[in-house]
Write a protein that holds these residues in place. Structure first.
Motif, PDB file in Angstrom:
ATOM      1  N   CYS A 286       0.824  -1.215   0.000  1.00  0.00           N
ATOM      2  CA  CYS A 286       0.000   0.000   0.000  1.00  0.00           C
ATOM      3  C   CYS A 286       0.855   1.260   0.000  1.00  0.00           C
ATOM      4  O   CYS A 286       0.440   2.281  -0.555  1.00  0.00           O
ATOM      5  N   SER A 287       2.041   1.198   0.579  1.00  0.00           N
ATOM      6  CA  SER A 287       2.936   2.358   0.533  1.00  0.00           C
ATOM      7  C   SER A 287       3.331   2.673  -0.895  1.00  0.00           C
ATOM      8  O   SER A 287       3.341   3.835  -1.314  1.00  0.00           O
ATOM      9  N   LEU A 288       3.658   1.645  -1.664  1.00  0.00           N
ATOM     10  CA  LEU A 288       3.995   1.860  -3.071  1.00  0.00           C
ATOM     11  C   LEU A 288       2.787   2.369  -3.856  1.00  0.00           C
ATOM     12  O   LEU A 288       2.884   3.362  -4.591  1.00  0.00           O
ATOM     13  N   ALA A 289       1.651   1.701  -3.688  1.00  0.00           N
ATOM     14  CA  ALA A 289       0.456   2.078  -4.448  1.00  0.00           C
ATOM     15  C   ALA A 289       0.025   3.512  -4.149  1.00  0.00           C
ATOM     16  O   ALA A 289      -0.229   4.309  -5.063  1.00  0.00           O
ATOM     17  N   TRP A 290      -0.031   3.851  -2.871  1.00  0.00           N
ATOM     18  CA  TRP A 290      -0.479   5.195  -2.505  1.00  0.00           C
ATOM     19  C   TRP A 290       0.629   6.228  -2.661  1.00  0.00           C
ATOM     20  O   TRP A 290       0.344   7.407  -2.913  1.00  0.00           O
ATOM     21  N   GLY A 291       1.886   5.802  -2.545  1.00  0.00           N
ATOM     22  CA  GLY A 291       2.992   6.714  -2.841  1.00  0.00           C
ATOM     23  C   GLY A 291       2.974   7.143  -4.301  1.00  0.00           C
ATOM     24  O   GLY A 291       3.217   8.308  -4.625  1.00  0.00           O
TER      25      GLY A 291
END
Length: 193
Positions: free
Chosen positions: A80-85
């Protein structure tokens, strides 16, 4: 390396629809969708509840991206950090998104800073929050409804991330490849792609 700890779920009309949604929006089926399609009805309920919460919210799309990015990073959720980043980088720039993922709020507005800080507090120890913490959100311009909505979004993200992480959903290779370099470099935690 397996995409998750569970095998491919049984095909059903609901799972097929979820896979087709991913294909039309992302060009591939997300690993997390494969995990959640063991109960596609629950995935749809989760998505609908989240959409309902946001449909009447006055939090901006960028504020939501800051909130979710800070939550996922504080939780140690690489997916989720990658997706939302990536989303946040598209709404700002990759430096700002990477900074939020690292816990740096220098490039954020006062409201965004308060939301990122609130996210980290709720993730790390929700029992330690105080009335002074919610007052800081008010002082930054958030109303009580927005504070409730932000807190609920954090809780939803924690639940979603917990399922993904516990069942071994790895960030998709395509997600990592398409992420800006600084966002990729900021995600030094969680499961590898």
């Amino acid at each position: 390396m397996s995409a998750a700890f569970l095998p491919e779920p049984p095909q059903s009309p609901a799972a097929k629809a979820a896979y087709e949604d991913d294909l039309s929006s992302d060009g591939y089926v997300n690993n997390l969708t494969r995990v959640w399609c063991w109960r596609p009805d629950v995935l749809m309920s989760f998505q609908n509840t989240r959409a309902e919460l946001l449909s009447a919210s006055t939090l901006s799309a960028r504020e939501v991206a800051v909130l979710v990015s800070a939550t996922a990073a504080a939780r140690g959720d690489s997916y989720c950090s990658l997706a939302w980043g990536v989303r946040l980088a598209g709404m700002s720039d990759e430096e700002t998104a990477a900074a939020v993922l690292r816990g740096d709020e220098a490039a954020l507005s006062e409201r965004e800073t308060a939301l990122a800080d609130w996210s980290r507090r709720v993730v790390t120890d929700p029992n330690a929050t105080t009335g002074a913490d919610t007052q800081r959100l008010r002082d930054a311009g958030l109303n009580d409804r927005e504070i409730f909505e932000a807190t609920t979004l954090i809780a939803f993200r924690l639940a979603f991330s917990t399922v993904n992480d516990a069942l071994g959903a790895r960030p998709d290779a395509q997600l990592v490849e398409n992420a800006p370099e600084l966002v990729r470099e900021a995600v030094t935690f969680g499961r590898p792609a």
